[in-house]
Design a protein around this motif. Structure first.
Motif, PDB file in Angstrom:
ATOM      1  N   GLY A 106       0.816  -1.212   0.000  1.00 51.28           N
ATOM      2  CA  GLY A 106       0.000   0.000   0.000  1.00 51.28           C
ATOM      3  C   GLY A 106       0.846   1.256   0.000  1.00 51.28           C
ATOM      4  N   ALA A 107       1.972   1.220  -0.683  1.00 50.28           N
ATOM      5  CA  ALA A 107       2.884   2.369  -0.691  1.00 50.28           C
ATOM      6  C   ALA A 107       2.971   2.933  -2.099  1.00 50.28           C
ATOM      7  CB  ALA A 107       4.268   1.933  -0.243  1.00 50.28           C
ATOM      8  N   ALA A 108       3.278   4.231  -2.202  1.00 45.60           N
ATOM      9  CA  ALA A 108       3.403   4.834  -3.528  1.00 45.60           C
ATOM     10  C   ALA A 108       4.811   5.368  -3.750  1.00 45.60           C
ATOM     11  CB  ALA A 108       2.385   5.949  -3.696  1.00 45.60           C
ATOM     12  N   SER A 109       5.729   5.043  -2.858  1.00 49.42           N
ATOM     13  CA  SER A 109       7.115   5.476  -3.052  1.00 49.42           C
ATOM     14  C   SER A 109       8.030   4.530  -2.293  1.00 49.42           C
ATOM     15  CB  SER A 109       7.310   6.898  -2.519  1.00 49.42           C
ATOM     16  OG  SER A 109       7.238   6.865  -1.104  1.00 49.42           O
ATOM     17  N   ARG A 110       9.296   4.662  -2.611  1.00 50.77           N
ATOM     18  CA  ARG A 110      10.268   3.789  -1.985  1.00 50.77           C
ATOM     19  C   ARG A 110      10.285   4.013  -0.468  1.00 50.77           C
ATOM     20  NH1 ARG A 110      16.006   2.586  -5.000  1.00 50.77           N
ATOM     21  NH2 ARG A 110      17.069   1.749  -3.187  1.00 50.77           N
ATOM     22  N   SER A 111      10.269   5.280  -0.054  1.00 53.49           N
ATOM     23  CA  SER A 111      10.355   5.526   1.388  1.00 53.49           C
ATOM     24  C   SER A 111       9.088   5.054   2.102  1.00 53.49           C
ATOM     25  CB  SER A 111      10.639   6.997   1.673  1.00 53.49           C
ATOM     26  OG  SER A 111       9.728   7.790   0.991  1.00 53.49           O
ATOM     27  N   GLN A 112       7.937   5.202   1.444  1.00 51.17           N
ATOM     28  CA  GLN A 112       6.709   4.691   2.064  1.00 51.17           C
ATOM     29  C   GLN A 112       6.761   3.173   2.192  1.00 51.17           C
ATOM     30  OE1 GLN A 112       3.120   5.891   0.033  1.00 51.17           O
ATOM     31  NE2 GLN A 112       3.598   8.050   0.227  1.00 51.17           N
ATOM     32  N   ALA A 113       7.291   2.519   1.151  1.00 49.40           N
ATOM     33  CA  ALA A 113       7.372   1.058   1.185  1.00 49.40           C
ATOM     34  C   ALA A 113       8.260   0.604   2.337  1.00 49.40           C
ATOM     35  CB  ALA A 113       7.900   0.527  -0.139  1.00 49.40           C
TER      36      ALA A 113
END
Lengths: 119, 754
Positions: B735-742
Motif C-alpha cells: 500500500g505504498a506509492a514510493s520507496r520511502s513509504q514502502a
C-alpha cells in the motif's frame, strides 16, 4: 522531505495500480462480483486473458497474473491462458505479454535466455 | 610471540566486552598519531566541528592531500568520541566492515548485544538484519560520536557500500559520519546536499595557504625568503605532499627552482622525481629495501628481514622511521608501520619495472614468516598475492571452518572462488564439500550443485585415489543434505556418514539429524524421533542450528501425534536456542507459528509468519527437505489464519522445490493434501503483504539502500525490468506509492528490522 503534489500522488498510484486508490478515486470496482457462477480462479484467468488480448500495458498484465495466483491458479494454468487465447488474440499480443506474465510468476525470461548455465 | 603479534585483539587493547566474532586488528581502529611538526589545519577543523554543519562529512581528494592528517588532528582536538576505522581491501566483506564499525562505536558507547549477535551469525541478512540493527543502535547513541572511515574508496563490495548509505540516515544529532577517500563516497550525495546534511571537503579545501606553506617549511627547518616561499607555494598550488617533498629536497641541498619544477600539484611529476632523483640518490641498499618491502601491507623489522632475506633490515627500517616521512606508524610501540599509500604505489611501480620476477618470491617469503609467527590469515593473503595456489589451498583448509563460524561469509567465498579459478580445489575434497555446504546455506543452490558434482567426481572419478576418511564422511553428509537422489539414497548417505564418523570417533549431531529426517521422510516416524533425540542429547558438541532443527523436528512429530502441549514445549526450546545464538531458522519459526495458531494466538502466529517472510529467501532447493517441511507448516499456519494469499504464495514455493526434487518421500503426500485443500478454497482473501514472493522479499531490504533499480538488478543477477516490476508489486502489496513509504510500511509490519 518534499511534499508530494496531489497530481503526482494520483499519477503514481495509477501507474502502479494501487487497488484501494483506483476503487475509491477512479470508481472502478476491481473485486469480483460475488454473484458469479464462475469461481474466482476462473474469473481471474479470464481477466488475465482479456488483458493480454486488448494489449494492456505490462503493469496490468503482471497485476492480473498476480491476482490469478492469489485466487489459486497454478503457474501452468496461467501460461496456458496465453496458448488458449492465441488463435483469437493473435500471436503478436501473446508474444508481447509472455515476458510480463513470466515476471509475475517470478521467472525472469530475459535473464534466463542469457544464462549460460541454464539447461 | 607477544612481540610479533600484530593482531592484537580489541580485548587486549582494553576494550573489554566487545563481543566481536573474530579477532580485530587493533591498529585499524586506532586514529593514526599525528606527526610532530605537521601544519595544524585549524580553520578546516573549525568548519568540520561547527555545531550546525551536517551530520555527514565527506573528504574526497587524491593521495597526498592530507585527508588522514586533517582527521587525526580533529580527533586529537576533540579528545573523546572518535570512532576510527581504517578501511582496507579485506573489509569488502560486509560482516567484517560492519564488525569494525560496531566495535569502533562500541568503544564510544556500548551498542548492546543484538548488533553483535546479528554480526556473528552466518545466516543473518546484512541488509535485512545487521544494517538495521546497527543503524538503530547508532541512532540511539546518546554520547556524540564522530565515526571516521578512512580510505573508503577501497570498498567495492556493493553490500558494504549500500550499508554506508543506510547508516548515513541514522546519524543522531550532534554526531558525525565522516567518509574519507579518493573518490566520492557511496551516498546519495545530491539528496544530502539538497537537504543540507553534508559537509564536503575537496582537494581545493585541503590545499595549504601561503601562511601554512611558510609554517611547513619553517618546521622542516628549511630557511627560505618570502619570495622563494611564494614561488614554491604558487608552483605546488599548495599541494601538501608537493610542499613536503620540496622541503625534504631543499633540506638535502636542492635548489628552489628545481623543487618548484618537480613538485607542482601532480603526482606524475612526483613519480618522475621519485625515479630520477630520490631513488637515484639514495644507496642501492636503501633503494632495494624500499622497493622490495613495498610488497608488504604492514612492516615490522623481523618481517622485513625475512622478506629481504637480509640481516640488518630491521635496522634499516628503524633508520627510515626516524629519518623520513614515507612511513606511517601503526601502533603506539612503534613496531609496525606502513608506507604512505602514494609512496607505496610508486615503490611498487618501481619494483615492477626493475625486478618483476622477484615480486612473487618476496610475497612467498612474507607468507612463510607470517605462518611461522602464527598469522595464518596474513600468510594466506600473501600466498594468494604471490599466486601460490598450493600453499593458499592448505591455508584455506586450515582457516575455512573458523572463518565461516565467524560469519565472514564473503571472505570465505572470495578464497574459494580464487582457488576455484586456479583449479586448486579439484584435489581438495574437504574444500569442495565446504564450498557446497556454504553455497547451500547461503541460498546459492546452483553453486551448491556444481561443487557437489565436483565432490562426486573426486570420490568416484579415480579408483586409485588415496583414501581420505574425513572427506568421505563429510561427502556423505553433503549428499544427505542436498538430497539430490531421493529419500532412499538420502537414508543410505546419512547412515554412511554416521558410521564413517563413528569409525573416526567423532560425535556429529548433524549425522543423527540427517538420519532422523531420512527416517521421517521414509514414513518411519518412531525411528526418526529416536535419532532426533540423539541429536539433541549431543547438544554440547553441536552447532545451535542443528540443535534447533532437531528440537523443531521433534515438535513436528509431537504435532502429528496430536501432542500439542509437548509440541509447544519443544518449539519453545528450539526458539530459545535460536534466540540465544542470534540465528534465524525457518523450520523453528514455522513450527512456532503453527503452535501459536493452534492455541488460538493469532497475533503471535502472525508475528512468526512475518519473521518467516524475512528468512524464507535463504532456504532454497539446495536443502530441499528443510525448505519444503518448513513451508508446509507455514502454509498450514496461513490456512489457520484464513490467509489464502499467504498460503498460496508459500505453496507455489513448495511446488518450485518439488519440481526440482520430486522424491521427498512423505512430504510429497503432505503437499498433495494441502494442494487439494487449497483447490477447494474459493476465497482469495488475506493480508496483501502475505502474498509477497521470495523474489520480492529479496528485493525489499535492498530498497532501504541507495542502490538504484538497475543496481539492485545487477546485484541479484536479474534484468532491470524484473526488478522494476517486483518493486511495483511490492509497493502495491504494501500500500505504498514510493520507496520511502514502502520501507516505512515494511518496518511497521516487521518485514524489515530497524
Amino acid at each position: 522531505m518534499s511534499q508530494t503534489a496531489r497530481f503526482q500522488e494520483t499519477l503514481r498510484r495509477l501507474a502502479m495500480i494501487d487497488e484501494a486508490f483506483v476503487e475509491d478515486q477512479a470508481g472502478l470496482r476491481l473485486g469480483q462480483a460475488t454473484e458469479l457462477v464462475l469461481d474466482p480462479k476462473t474469473a481471474a484467468l479470464l481477466q488475465l486473458g482479456v488483458s493480454v488480448a486488448i494489449g494492456s500495458p505490462a503493469v496490468c498484465i503482471e497485476w492480473s497474473a498476480g491476482r490469478a495466483l492469489v485466487a489459486g491458479a497454478t503457474d501452468d494454468e496461467i501460461a496456458d491462458v496465453l496458448l488458449a487465447i492465441a488463435p483469437v488474440a493473435g500471436l503478436g499480443r501473446v508474444v508481447c505479454a509472455a515476458p510480463d506474465v513470466a515476471t509475475a510468476l517470478g521467472y525472469d525470461v530475459a535473464a534466463a535466455l542469457d544464462d549460460p548455465g541454464d539447461p | 610471540m607477544d612481540e610479533t603479534n600484530v593482531l592484537e585483539s580489541v580485548r587486549e587493547t582494553g576494550r573489554e566486552g566487545t563481543p566481536a566474532a573474530f579477532d580485530l586488528v587493533a591498529s585499524k581502529l586506532r586514529c593514526p598519531p599525528t606527526r610532530p611538526g605537521t601544519v595544524p589545519r585549524s580553520s578546516l577543523i573549525d568548519r568540520l566541528a561547527r555545531f550546525d554543519s551536517g551530520p555527514i562529512v565527506s573528504v574526497v581528494a587524491p593521495a597526498g592531500y592530507g585527508k588522514t592528517t586533517l582527521l587525526s588532528q580533529w580527533a586529537v582536538r576533540n579528545g573523546q568520541g572518535f570512532a576510527w576505522v581504517q578501511v582496507d581491501e579485506r573489509d569488502n566483506d560486509p560482516k567484517v566492515l560492519l564488525t569494525y564499525i560496531a566495535a569502533a562505536l562500541d568503544a564510544v558507547q556500548p551498542l548492546g548485544g543484538p548488533v553483535f549477535d546479528a554480526l556473528a551469525s552466518q545466516a543473518s541478512s546484512v541488509p535485512g538484519s545487521v544494517v538495521p540493527r546497527l543503524g538503530s543502535a547508532l541512532a540511539s547513541m546518546t554520547v556524540p560520536a564522530v565515526l571516521v572511515l578512512d580510505d573508503v574508496h577501497l570498498l567495492h563490495n556493493s553490500e558494504c557500500r549500500a550499508a554506508l548509505s543506510v547508516l548515513a540516515d541514522h546519524v543522531p544529532a550532534g554526531s558525525r559520519l565522516v567518509l574519507a577517500g579518493r573518490a566520492e563516497p557511496p551516498l546519495r550525495v545530491a539528496r544530502l546536499r539538497a537537504e543540507g546534511r553534508i559537509t564536503e571537503i575537496g582537494p581545493g579545501d585541503l590545499l595549504l595557504t601561503a601562511e601554512e606553506a611558510t609554517a611547513l617549511l619553517r618546521d622542516a627547518k628549511v630557511a627560505l625568503g618570502h619570495d622563494e616561499v611564494a614561488v614554491l607555494h604558487q608552483r605546488t598550488e599548495g599541494w601538501p605532499t608537493g610542499l613536503y617533498l620540496a622541503a625534504l629536497y631543499l633540506r638535502e641541498g636542492g635548489s628552489v627552482g628545481n623543487a618548484a619544477a618537480s613538485f607542482g600539484g601532480d603526482d606524475r611529476l612526483i613519480s618522475a622525481y621519485f625515479e630520477s632523483e630520490f631513488l637515484a640518490r639514495i644507496s642501492s641498499r636503501d633503494r632495494e629495501f624500499l622497493t622490495r618491502t613495498a610488497v608488504l601491507d604492514r612492516m615490522y623489522g623481523p618481517l622485513c628481514e625475512a622478506v629481504l632475506d637480509l640481516a640488518g633490515s630491521a635496522a634499516t627500517l628503524d633508520h627510515l622511521v626516524r629519518s623520513n616521512l614515507l612511513l606511517v606508524p601503526l601502533d603506539r610501540r612503534g613496531r609496525w608501520h606502513r608506507y604512505h599509500h602514494l609512496f607505496r604505489d610508486m615503490l611498487l611501480g618501481e619494483l615492477h619495472r626493475r625486478e618483476p620476477e622477484l615480486i612473487p618470491v618476496l610475497r612467498r617469503r612474507a607468507a612463510g614468516w607470517c605462518l611461522r609467527n602464527d598469522l595464518p590469515e596474513e600468510a594466506l593473503e600473501y600466498s594468494m598475492a604471490a599466486g601460490d595456489a598450493e600453499t593458499a589451498a592448505l591455508l584455506v583448509e586450515r582457516l575455512v571452518w573458523a572463518t565461516w563460524k565467524q560469519a565472514r561469509v564473503v571472505t570465505v567465498q572470495r578464497w574459494l572462488q580464487w582457488l576455484g579459478d586456479r583449479g586448486a580445489l579439484a584435489a581438495r575434497p574437504m574444500l569442495l564439500v565446504w564450498a557446497s555446504i556454504i553455497a547451500s546455506q547461503t541460498a546459492r543452490p546452483a553453486a551448491a550443485e556444481r561443487w557437489a558434482d565436483a565432490v562426486d567426481h573426486w570420490q568416484h572419478g579415480d579408483a586409485a585415489r588415496p583414501p581420505d576418511p574425513a572427506a568421505e564422511a563429510w561427502a556423505a553428509v553433503l549428499r544427505a543434505i542436498l538430497c539430490r537422489r531421493g529419500v532412499k539414497q538420502m537414508r543410505a548417505d546419512a547412515d554412511e556418514a554416521a558410521w564413517r564418523f563413528a569409525a573416526a570417533g567423532i560425535m556429529a549431531p548433524v549425522t543423527a539429524l540427517c538420519q532422523g529426517v531420512a527416517r521421517v521422510l521414509s514414513g518411519d516416524t518412531e525411528a526418526g524421533d529416536a535419532f532426533f533425540e540423539d541429536a539433541v542429547s549431543m547438544r554440547e558438541s553441536g552447532a545451535p542450528d542443528a540443535l534447533a532443527e532437531a528440537l523443531s523436528e521433534r515438535a513436528l512429530i509431537a504435532m502429528a501425534r496430536g501432542e500439542w502441549s509437548r509440541a509447544e514445549v519443544l518449539a519453545g526450546q528450539a526458539g530459545a536456542v535460536t534466540g540465544r545464538a542470534g540465528i534465524d531458522d525457518l523450520l523453528t519459526t514455522a513450527v512456532r507459528a503453527r503452535v501459536a495458531s493452534h492455541r488460538g494466538d493469532g497475533p503471535e502466529a502472525r508475528r512468526e509468519l512475518i519473521a518467516a517472510q524475512r528468512i524464507r529467501p535463504s532456504l532454497s532447493y539446495a536443502q530441499p527437505h528443510l525448505a519444503v517441511q518448513a513451508r508446509i507448516e507455514l502454509t498450514r499456519a496461513y490456512l489457520a489464519l484464513d490467509d489464502m494469499a499467504g498460503a498460496r504464495t508459500v505453496m507455489r514455493e513448495i511446488e518450485e522445490v518439488l519440481r526440482r526434487r520430486p522424491d521427498l518421500g512423505t512430504l510429497v503426500g503432505e503437499t498433495q493434501a494441502l494442494r487439494t485443500r487449497l483447490a477447494t478454497e474459493r476465497g482469495s482473501g488475506g493480508h496483501e503483504a502475505s502474498s509477497l514472493t521470495t523474489a520480492e522479499l529479496r528485493v525489499l531490504p535492498m530498497l532501504a539502500t541507495h542502490l538504484s533499480g538497475p543496481e539492485i538488478a545487477a546485484e541479484l543477477f536479474l534484468s532491470p525490468h524484473t526488478v522494476k516490476s517486483q518493486q511495483l508489486s511490492l509497493y502495491r502489496k504494501l500500500g505504498a506509492a514510493s520507496r520511502s513509504q514502502a520501507i516505512a510500511r515494511a518496518r511497521e509490519l516487521g518485514l524489515l528490522e530497524g
